[in-house]
Write a protein that holds these residues in place. Structure first.
Motif, PDB file in Angstrom:
ATOM      1  N   GLN A   1       0.526  -1.268  -0.115  1.00  0.00           N
ATOM      2  CA  GLN A   1      -0.171   0.029  -0.071  1.00  0.00           C
ATOM      3  C   GLN A   1       0.815   1.238   0.066  1.00  0.00           C
ATOM      4  O   GLN A   1       0.458   2.196  -0.479  1.00  0.00           O
ATOM      5  CB  GLN A   1      -0.798  -0.025   1.181  1.00  0.00           C
ATOM      6  CG  GLN A   1      -2.110  -1.092   1.272  1.00  0.00           C
ATOM      7  CD  GLN A   1      -3.025  -0.867  -0.223  1.00  0.00           C
ATOM      8  OE1 GLN A   1      -2.807  -1.477  -1.089  1.00  0.00           O
ATOM      9  NE2 GLN A   1      -3.992  -0.230   0.084  1.00  0.00           N
ATOM     10  N   ASN A   2       1.899   1.347   0.531  1.00  0.00           N
ATOM     11  CA  ASN A   2       2.856   2.359   0.669  1.00  0.00           C
ATOM     12  C   ASN A   2       3.634   2.574  -0.834  1.00  0.00           C
ATOM     13  O   ASN A   2       3.742   3.579  -1.250  1.00  0.00           O
ATOM     14  CB  ASN A   2       3.882   2.219   1.582  1.00  0.00           C
ATOM     15  CG  ASN A   2       3.678   2.750   2.953  1.00  0.00           C
ATOM     16  OD1 ASN A   2       2.932   3.622   3.444  1.00  0.00           O
ATOM     17  ND2 ASN A   2       4.169   1.939   4.072  1.00  0.00           N
TER      18      ASN A   2
ATOM     19  N   ASN B   1       1.890   2.256  -3.324  1.00  0.00           N
ATOM     20  CA  ASN B   1       0.902   2.662  -4.172  1.00  0.00           C
ATOM     21  C   ASN B   1       0.284   3.947  -3.410  1.00  0.00           C
ATOM     22  O   ASN B   1      -0.636   4.571  -3.958  1.00  0.00           O
ATOM     23  CB  ASN B   1      -0.460   1.662  -4.061  1.00  0.00           C
ATOM     24  CG  ASN B   1      -0.106   0.292  -5.086  1.00  0.00           C
ATOM     25  OD1 ASN B   1       0.548   0.433  -6.171  1.00  0.00           O
ATOM     26  ND2 ASN B   1      -0.221  -0.661  -4.546  1.00  0.00           N
TER      27      ASN B   1
ATOM     28  N   TYR C   1      -0.434   5.092  -0.258  1.00  0.00           N
ATOM     29  CA  TYR C   1      -1.449   5.057   0.664  1.00  0.00           C
ATOM     30  C   TYR C   1      -1.094   5.650   2.040  1.00  0.00           C
ATOM     31  O   TYR C   1      -1.617   5.958   2.784  1.00  0.00           O
ATOM     32  CB  TYR C   1      -2.213   3.590   0.881  1.00  0.00           C
ATOM     33  CG  TYR C   1      -3.128   3.449  -0.044  1.00  0.00           C
ATOM     34  CD1 TYR C   1      -4.386   3.823   0.028  1.00  0.00           C
ATOM     35  CD2 TYR C   1      -2.704   2.972  -1.446  1.00  0.00           C
ATOM     36  CE1 TYR C   1      -5.267   3.379  -0.860  1.00  0.00           C
ATOM     37  CE2 TYR C   1      -3.674   2.801  -2.537  1.00  0.00           C
ATOM     38  CZ  TYR C   1      -4.973   3.182  -2.267  1.00  0.00           C
ATOM     39  OH  TYR C   1      -5.761   2.724  -3.308  1.00  0.00           O
TER      40      TYR C   1
ATOM     41  N   VAL D   1       0.844   4.417   4.692  1.00  0.00           N
ATOM     42  CA  VAL D   1       0.498   3.200   5.878  1.00  0.00           C
ATOM     43  C   VAL D   1       1.283   3.237   7.004  1.00  0.00           C
ATOM     44  O   VAL D   1       2.413   3.201   6.808  1.00  0.00           O
ATOM     45  CB  VAL D   1       0.275   2.045   5.114  1.00  0.00           C
ATOM     46  CG1 VAL D   1      -0.183   0.697   6.055  1.00  0.00           C
ATOM     47  CG2 VAL D   1      -0.755   1.883   4.086  1.00  0.00           C
TER      48      VAL D   1
ATOM     49  N   GLU E   1      -4.329   3.942   7.034  1.00  0.00           N
ATOM     50  CA  GLU E   1      -4.032   4.419   5.661  1.00  0.00           C
ATOM     51  C   GLU E   1      -4.277   6.132   5.940  1.00  0.00           C
ATOM     52  O   GLU E   1      -5.248   6.533   6.191  1.00  0.00           O
ATOM     53  CB  GLU E   1      -4.620   3.916   4.438  1.00  0.00           C
ATOM     54  CG  GLU E   1      -4.563   2.533   4.321  1.00  0.00           C
ATOM     55  CD  GLU E   1      -5.245   2.101   3.079  1.00  0.00           C
ATOM     56  OE1 GLU E   1      -4.813   0.822   2.448  1.00  0.00           O
ATOM     57  OE2 GLU E   1      -6.547   2.508   2.909  1.00  0.00           O
TER      58      GLU E   1
ATOM     59  N   ASN F   1      -3.505   8.317   3.507  1.00  0.00           N
ATOM     60  CA  ASN F   1      -3.921   8.949   2.403  1.00  0.00           C
ATOM     61  C   ASN F   1      -4.614   7.780   1.436  1.00  0.00           C
ATOM     62  O   ASN F   1      -4.261   6.889   1.585  1.00  0.00           O
ATOM     63  CB  ASN F   1      -2.635   9.398   1.457  1.00  0.00           C
ATOM     64  CG  ASN F   1      -2.630  10.082   0.237  1.00  0.00           C
ATOM     65  OD1 ASN F   1      -3.482  11.230   0.292  1.00  0.00           O
ATOM     66  ND2 ASN F   1      -2.157   9.519  -0.904  1.00  0.00           N
ATOM     67  N   CYS F   2      -5.534   8.518   0.428  1.00  0.00           N
ATOM     68  CA  CYS F   2      -6.147   7.613  -0.355  1.00  0.00           C
ATOM     69  C   CYS F   2      -6.016   8.343  -1.602  1.00  0.00           C
ATOM     70  O   CYS F   2      -6.524   9.177  -1.912  1.00  0.00           O
ATOM     71  CB  CYS F   2      -7.737   7.373   0.123  1.00  0.00           C
ATOM     72  SG  CYS F   2      -8.512   6.453  -1.305  1.00  0.00           S
TER      73      CYS F   2
ATOM     74  N   THR G   1      -9.318   9.152  -3.714  1.00  0.00           N
ATOM     75  CA  THR G   1     -10.501   9.680  -2.726  1.00  0.00           C
ATOM     76  C   THR G   1     -11.663  10.055  -3.489  1.00  0.00           C
ATOM     77  O   THR G   1     -12.770   9.620  -3.143  1.00  0.00           O
ATOM     78  CB  THR G   1      -9.818  10.838  -1.865  1.00  0.00           C
ATOM     79  OG1 THR G   1      -8.699  10.275  -0.968  1.00  0.00           O
ATOM     80  CG2 THR G   1     -10.913  11.417  -1.031  1.00  0.00           C
TER      81      THR G   1
ATOM     82  N   GLU H   1     -11.625  -2.971  -1.423  1.00  0.00           N
ATOM     83  CA  GLU H   1     -10.396  -2.772  -0.688  1.00  0.00           C
ATOM     84  C   GLU H   1     -10.389  -3.622   0.654  1.00  0.00           C
ATOM     85  O   GLU H   1      -9.596  -4.643   0.911  1.00  0.00           O
ATOM     86  CB  GLU H   1     -10.161  -1.306  -0.520  1.00  0.00           C
ATOM     87  CG  GLU H   1      -8.662  -1.314   0.373  1.00  0.00           C
ATOM     88  CD  GLU H   1      -8.307  -0.094   0.535  1.00  0.00           C
ATOM     89  OE1 GLU H   1      -7.428   0.505  -0.090  1.00  0.00           O
ATOM     90  OE2 GLU H   1      -8.709   0.576   1.501  1.00  0.00           O
TER      91      GLU H   1
ATOM     92  N   LYS I   1      -8.494   9.153   8.482  1.00  0.00           N
ATOM     93  CA  LYS I   1      -7.836   8.217   7.689  1.00  0.00           C
ATOM     94  C   LYS I   1      -8.494   6.870   7.640  1.00  0.00           C
ATOM     95  O   LYS I   1      -9.834   6.818   8.252  1.00  0.00           O
ATOM     96  CB  LYS I   1      -6.566   7.805   8.740  1.00  0.00           C
ATOM     97  CG  LYS I   1      -7.082   7.290  10.263  1.00  0.00           C
ATOM     98  CD  LYS I   1      -5.714   7.245  11.050  1.00  0.00           C
ATOM     99  CE  LYS I   1      -6.066   7.166  12.643  1.00  0.00           C
ATOM    100  NZ  LYS I   1      -5.065   7.120  13.436  1.00  0.00           N
ATOM    101  N   CYS I   2      -8.142   5.781   7.002  1.00  0.00           N
ATOM    102  CA  CYS I   2      -8.621   4.518   6.995  1.00  0.00           C
ATOM    103  C   CYS I   2      -8.132   3.727   7.923  1.00  0.00           C
ATOM    104  O   CYS I   2      -6.904   3.405   7.923  1.00  0.00           O
ATOM    105  CB  CYS I   2      -8.804   4.008   5.350  1.00  0.00           C
ATOM    106  SG  CYS I   2      -9.600   4.737   4.319  1.00  0.00           S
TER     107      CYS I   2
END
Length: 210
Positions: free
Chosen positions: A137-138, A140, A142, A144, A158, A160-161, A164, A177, A201-202
């Motif tokens: 994910q990092n 990409n 995100y 994390v 996470e 950042n998205c 979004t 996801e 955040k997620c």
């Protein structure tokens, strides 16, 4: 002030190379109204940052000269409208084909991501799989972080998205996801906070399958 001026000059150089193509130090110096020595200083900095590259070109008369041009890396510095294009295309697809087609599209994306990353999870403990998922994910974008919260229990956040705008309109992105994480981790995964639903955040709580 001097640092800001130097940064501004480098931005102008990048813009000139973007709009005009390859240029020599002499051409840059003439257009910028600064000395060739000053141009070379900026060029050296940009080369170290892998934003520009040089190619020695032979001329009809005189010695060969270096032509400077942008690298592929520098392309990320310029404005992009990919997300708006994505939103427009998804909107058209929804209008023409309906929600089922959108659902199918996101599920197919999820399946392809699973296929791409499944081998990176093999022969790893749950902790190792969580760490690997954070790395993926990092990669990409995100941003994390993850931590162990108990025996066989973890929290992955996470900050950042990158998608979004899509997730705000198409909740299928968030649903897929979550399913992707469950399948890659082979674990129970619960989302307790979501950027697309107003969170900061997620957040995913992860534990062994019961």
């Amino acid at each position: 002030m001097g640092h800001e001026l130097e940064t501004s000059t480098r931005k102008v150089i990048l813009s000139m190379l973007k709009t005009q193509g390859s240029l020599t130090v002499h051409e840059l110096s003439k257009q910028l109204g600064i000395t060739e020595m000053a141009v070379r200083r900026h060029i050296n900095t940009l080369e170290k940052e892998n934003l520009i590259e040089s190619k020695l070109v032979r001329q009809a008369m005189g010695r060969p000269t270096n032509m400077y041009s942008l690298t592929a890396l520098s392309d990320e510095l310029f404005p992009k409208k990919y997300m708006q294009l994505t939103m427009d295309l998804l909107g058209e697809l929804l209008e023409d084909e309906g929600h089922e087609k959108i659902d199918h599209l996101f599920v197919r994306r999820q399946e392809k991501l699973e296929s791409r990353y499944q081998t990176r999870m093999k022969a790893k403990s749950l902790e190792g799989r969580v760490a690997e998922l954070a790395t993926i994910q990092n990669e990409n974008g995100y941003m994390v972080e993850w931590t162990q919260t108990g025996k066989g229990e973890f929290m992955l956040s996470e900050h950042n998205c990158p998608i979004t705008q899509v997730a705000n309109t198409f909740q299928q992105a968030c649903k897929c996801e979550l399913a992707l994480f469950q399948n890659l981790l082979n674990a129970h995964v619960e989302r307790t906070e979501c950027l697309a639903k107003g969170g900061t955040k997620c957040v995913y709580m992860i534990s062994q399958n019961k």
